[in-house]
Design a protein around this motif. Structure first.
Motif, PDB file in Angstrom:
ATOM      1  N   VAL A  13       4.151   1.067  10.590  1.00 16.92           N
ATOM      2  CA  VAL A  13       4.218  -0.186  10.185  1.00 16.92           C
ATOM      3  C   VAL A  13       5.328  -0.960  10.602  1.00 16.92           C
ATOM      4  O   VAL A  13       5.207  -2.025  11.452  1.00 16.92           O
ATOM      5  CB  VAL A  13       4.338  -0.252   8.222  1.00 16.92           C
ATOM      6  CG1 VAL A  13       4.674  -1.511   7.923  1.00 16.92           C
ATOM      7  CG2 VAL A  13       3.090   0.304   7.910  1.00 16.92           C
ATOM      8  N   ARG A  14       6.593  -0.249  10.884  1.00 23.53           N
ATOM      9  CA  ARG A  14       7.633  -0.715  11.363  1.00 23.53           C
ATOM     10  C   ARG A  14       7.288  -1.060  13.134  1.00 23.53           C
ATOM     11  O   ARG A  14       7.893  -2.130  13.431  1.00 23.53           O
ATOM     12  CB  ARG A  14       8.851   0.411  11.109  1.00 23.53           C
ATOM     13  CG  ARG A  14       9.148  -0.002   9.640  1.00 23.53           C
ATOM     14  CD  ARG A  14      10.637   0.919   9.612  1.00 23.53           C
ATOM     15  NE  ARG A  14      10.827   0.904   8.120  1.00 23.53           N
ATOM     16  CZ  ARG A  14      11.848   1.307   7.465  1.00 23.53           C
ATOM     17  NH1 ARG A  14      12.649   2.270   8.127  1.00 23.53           N
ATOM     18  NH2 ARG A  14      12.062   1.104   6.247  1.00 23.53           N
ATOM     19  N   VAL A  27      -4.967   6.627  -0.822  1.00 19.22           N
ATOM     20  CA  VAL A  27      -4.583   5.197  -0.464  1.00 19.22           C
ATOM     21  C   VAL A  27      -4.684   4.423  -1.611  1.00 19.22           C
ATOM     22  O   VAL A  27      -5.780   4.181  -2.333  1.00 19.22           O
ATOM     23  CB  VAL A  27      -5.303   4.730   0.841  1.00 19.22           C
ATOM     24  CG1 VAL A  27      -4.657   3.189   1.154  1.00 19.22           C
ATOM     25  CG2 VAL A  27      -5.017   5.457   1.944  1.00 19.22           C
ATOM     26  N   VAL A  28      -3.663   3.646  -1.944  1.00 22.63           N
ATOM     27  CA  VAL A  28      -3.627   2.444  -3.091  1.00 22.63           C
ATOM     28  C   VAL A  28      -3.046   1.285  -2.208  1.00 22.63           C
ATOM     29  O   VAL A  28      -2.251   1.318  -1.586  1.00 22.63           O
ATOM     30  CB  VAL A  28      -2.585   2.791  -4.052  1.00 22.63           C
ATOM     31  CG1 VAL A  28      -2.523   1.689  -5.060  1.00 22.63           C
ATOM     32  CG2 VAL A  28      -2.962   4.266  -4.716  1.00 22.63           C
ATOM     33  N   LEU A  29      -3.866   0.160  -2.300  1.00 22.34           N
ATOM     34  CA  LEU A  29      -3.702  -1.016  -1.941  1.00 22.34           C
ATOM     35  C   LEU A  29      -4.101  -2.100  -2.699  1.00 22.34           C
ATOM     36  O   LEU A  29      -4.876  -2.138  -3.555  1.00 22.34           O
ATOM     37  CB  LEU A  29      -4.922  -0.904  -0.654  1.00 22.34           C
ATOM     38  CG  LEU A  29      -4.674  -2.166   0.308  1.00 22.34           C
ATOM     39  CD1 LEU A  29      -4.806  -1.794   1.547  1.00 22.34           C
ATOM     40  CD2 LEU A  29      -5.449  -3.537  -0.063  1.00 22.34           C
ATOM     41  N   ARG A  46       8.558  -4.277   4.304  1.00 28.01           N
ATOM     42  CA  ARG A  46       9.463  -3.841   3.353  1.00 28.01           C
ATOM     43  C   ARG A  46       9.077  -2.309   2.757  1.00 28.01           C
ATOM     44  O   ARG A  46       7.665  -2.387   2.282  1.00 28.01           O
ATOM     45  CB  ARG A  46       9.730  -4.875   2.384  1.00 28.01           C
ATOM     46  CG  ARG A  46      10.864  -4.581   1.274  1.00 28.01           C
ATOM     47  CD  ARG A  46      10.990  -5.470   0.463  1.00 28.01           C
ATOM     48  NE  ARG A  46      11.724  -6.776   1.133  1.00 28.01           N
ATOM     49  CZ  ARG A  46      11.488  -7.797   0.716  1.00 28.01           C
ATOM     50  NH1 ARG A  46      10.644  -8.552  -0.172  1.00 28.01           N
ATOM     51  NH2 ARG A  46      11.996  -8.900   1.618  1.00 28.01           N
ATOM     52  N   THR A  47       9.711  -1.368   2.561  1.00 25.88           N
ATOM     53  CA  THR A  47       9.484  -0.264   2.050  1.00 25.88           C
ATOM     54  C   THR A  47      10.229  -0.224   0.885  1.00 25.88           C
ATOM     55  O   THR A  47      11.481  -0.186   1.162  1.00 25.88           O
ATOM     56  CB  THR A  47       9.578   0.793   2.909  1.00 25.88           C
ATOM     57  OG1 THR A  47       8.646   0.670   3.999  1.00 25.88           O
ATOM     58  CG2 THR A  47       9.140   2.222   2.270  1.00 25.88           C
ATOM     59  N   ASP A  48       9.712   0.438  -0.205  1.00 29.94           N
ATOM     60  CA  ASP A  48      10.453   0.934  -1.411  1.00 29.94           C
ATOM     61  C   ASP A  48      10.290   2.109  -1.777  1.00 29.94           C
ATOM     62  O   ASP A  48       9.263   2.823  -0.992  1.00 29.94           O
ATOM     63  CB  ASP A  48      10.407  -0.164  -2.546  1.00 29.94           C
ATOM     64  CG  ASP A  48       9.067  -0.340  -3.276  1.00 29.94           C
ATOM     65  OD1 ASP A  48       8.302   0.503  -3.236  1.00 29.94           O
ATOM     66  OD2 ASP A  48       8.987  -1.789  -3.478  1.00 29.94           O
ATOM     67  N   ALA A  49      10.341   2.700  -3.035  1.00 30.88           N
ATOM     68  CA  ALA A  49      10.236   4.020  -3.548  1.00 30.88           C
ATOM     69  C   ALA A  49       8.594   4.207  -3.809  1.00 30.88           C
ATOM     70  O   ALA A  49       8.109   5.259  -3.770  1.00 30.88           O
ATOM     71  CB  ALA A  49      10.803   4.273  -4.797  1.00 30.88           C
ATOM     72  N   MET A  50       7.775   3.249  -3.885  1.00 35.79           N
ATOM     73  CA  MET A  50       6.595   3.170  -4.494  1.00 35.79           C
ATOM     74  C   MET A  50       5.514   2.785  -3.307  1.00 35.79           C
ATOM     75  O   MET A  50       4.477   3.458  -3.207  1.00 35.79           O
ATOM     76  CB  MET A  50       6.286   2.474  -5.473  1.00 35.79           C
ATOM     77  CG  MET A  50       7.022   2.934  -6.964  1.00 35.79           C
ATOM     78  SD  MET A  50       6.472   4.580  -7.364  1.00 35.79           S
ATOM     79  CE  MET A  50       4.846   4.430  -8.030  1.00 35.79           C
ATOM     80  N   PHE A  51       6.030   1.529  -2.500  1.00 36.02           N
ATOM     81  CA  PHE A  51       5.010   0.902  -1.487  1.00 36.02           C
ATOM     82  C   PHE A  51       5.528   0.685  -0.373  1.00 36.02           C
ATOM     83  O   PHE A  51       6.919   0.427  -0.298  1.00 36.02           O
ATOM     84  CB  PHE A  51       4.297  -0.324  -2.337  1.00 36.02           C
ATOM     85  CG  PHE A  51       3.357   0.058  -3.574  1.00 36.02           C
ATOM     86  CD1 PHE A  51       1.966   0.413  -3.431  1.00 36.02           C
ATOM     87  CD2 PHE A  51       3.588   0.155  -4.778  1.00 36.02           C
ATOM     88  CE1 PHE A  51       1.184   0.605  -4.197  1.00 36.02           C
ATOM     89  CE2 PHE A  51       2.795   0.550  -5.685  1.00 36.02           C
ATOM     90  CZ  PHE A  51       1.394   0.689  -5.530  1.00 36.02           C
ATOM     91  N   THR A  52       4.785   0.427   0.557  1.00 35.94           N
ATOM     92  CA  THR A  52       5.111  -0.328   1.779  1.00 35.94           C
ATOM     93  C   THR A  52       4.359  -1.683   1.649  1.00 35.94           C
ATOM     94  O   THR A  52       3.082  -1.511   1.690  1.00 35.94           O
ATOM     95  CB  THR A  52       4.977   0.347   3.208  1.00 35.94           C
ATOM     96  OG1 THR A  52       5.716   1.806   3.055  1.00 35.94           O
ATOM     97  CG2 THR A  52       5.178  -0.493   4.391  1.00 35.94           C
ATOM     98  N   PHE A 111       0.917  -1.259   0.164  1.00 32.22           N
ATOM     99  CA  PHE A 111       0.091  -0.177   0.000  1.00 32.22           C
ATOM    100  C   PHE A 111       0.771   1.143  -0.026  1.00 32.22           C
ATOM    101  O   PHE A 111       2.056   1.084   0.391  1.00 32.22           O
ATOM    102  CB  PHE A 111      -1.004   0.006   1.127  1.00 32.22           C
ATOM    103  CG  PHE A 111      -0.330   0.309   2.361  1.00 32.22           C
ATOM    104  CD1 PHE A 111      -0.435   1.297   2.973  1.00 32.22           C
ATOM    105  CD2 PHE A 111       0.346  -0.881   3.219  1.00 32.22           C
ATOM    106  CE1 PHE A 111       0.183   1.770   4.303  1.00 32.22           C
ATOM    107  CE2 PHE A 111       0.982  -0.289   4.421  1.00 32.22           C
ATOM    108  CZ  PHE A 111       0.823   0.683   5.036  1.00 32.22           C
ATOM    109  N   SER A 112       0.157   2.510  -0.540  1.00 29.92           N
ATOM    110  CA  SER A 112       0.749   3.577  -0.530  1.00 29.92           C
ATOM    111  C   SER A 112      -0.048   4.694   0.274  1.00 29.92           C
ATOM    112  O   SER A 112      -1.356   4.326  -0.131  1.00 29.92           O
ATOM    113  CB  SER A 112       1.492   3.979  -1.840  1.00 29.92           C
ATOM    114  OG  SER A 112       0.516   4.348  -2.653  1.00 29.92           O
ATOM    115  N   VAL A 113       0.410   5.337   0.882  1.00 30.98           N
ATOM    116  CA  VAL A 113      -0.561   6.578   1.604  1.00 30.98           C
ATOM    117  C   VAL A 113       0.185   7.915   1.037  1.00 30.98           C
ATOM    118  O   VAL A 113       1.461   8.091   1.490  1.00 30.98           O
ATOM    119  CB  VAL A 113      -0.567   6.532   2.942  1.00 30.98           C
ATOM    120  CG1 VAL A 113      -1.324   7.462   3.931  1.00 30.98           C
ATOM    121  CG2 VAL A 113      -0.955   5.346   3.491  1.00 30.98           C
ATOM    122  N   THR A 114      -0.646   8.685   0.397  1.00 32.52           N
ATOM    123  CA  THR A 114      -0.190  10.118   0.114  1.00 32.52           C
ATOM    124  C   THR A 114      -1.127  10.975   0.528  1.00 32.52           C
ATOM    125  O   THR A 114      -2.334  11.141   0.194  1.00 32.52           O
ATOM    126  CB  THR A 114      -0.358  10.015  -1.775  1.00 32.52           C
ATOM    127  OG1 THR A 114       0.328   9.007  -2.193  1.00 32.52           O
ATOM    128  CG2 THR A 114       0.199  11.558  -2.363  1.00 32.52           C
TER     129      THR A 114
END
Length: 99
Positions: free
Chosen positions: A27-28, A70-72, A35-41, A5-8
């Motif tokens: 989340v952590r 939110v994108v999930l 795991r978190t990357d440039a686009m999603f957690t 998911f991403s929260v903007t």
């Protein structure tokens, strides 16, 4: 299940890193594999616990932003554990085999 998911935050200008960090911190601190990357957690666990983490991560951003997007995406596969690592390992194995 695995949820990416991403929260903007919206309406806060172009620098959203501090807001995103608020969500990632939730989340952590959950203790669930993530795991978190440039686009999603991405977070892994049982339905209720994962959705609770997502809800709390959104709330952390919502507390400081007038609007939140939110994108999930969810992979619901009962009986699978450590999918967060094993799915990537499977792809890496195929890449090293040249397949």
């Amino acid at each position: 299940m695995i949820v990416a998911f991403s929260v903007t935050p919206l309406g806060v200008g172009g620098d959203v890193g501090a807001y995103v960090a608020d969500a990632v911190r939730v989340v952590r601190e959950s203790g669930l594999p993530n795991r978190t990357d440039a686009m999603f957690t991405t977070v892994e666990g049982e339905w209720d616990e994962v959705m609770d983490v997502v809800k709390r991560a959104v709330a952390a951003v919502e507390a400081r932003a007038p609007r939140v997007s939110v994108v999930l995406k969810a992979d619901i596969r009962p009986g699978v554990t450590d999918g967060l690592t094993s799915k990537v390992a499977t792809v890496e194995r195929h890449l090293s085999d040249g397949a």
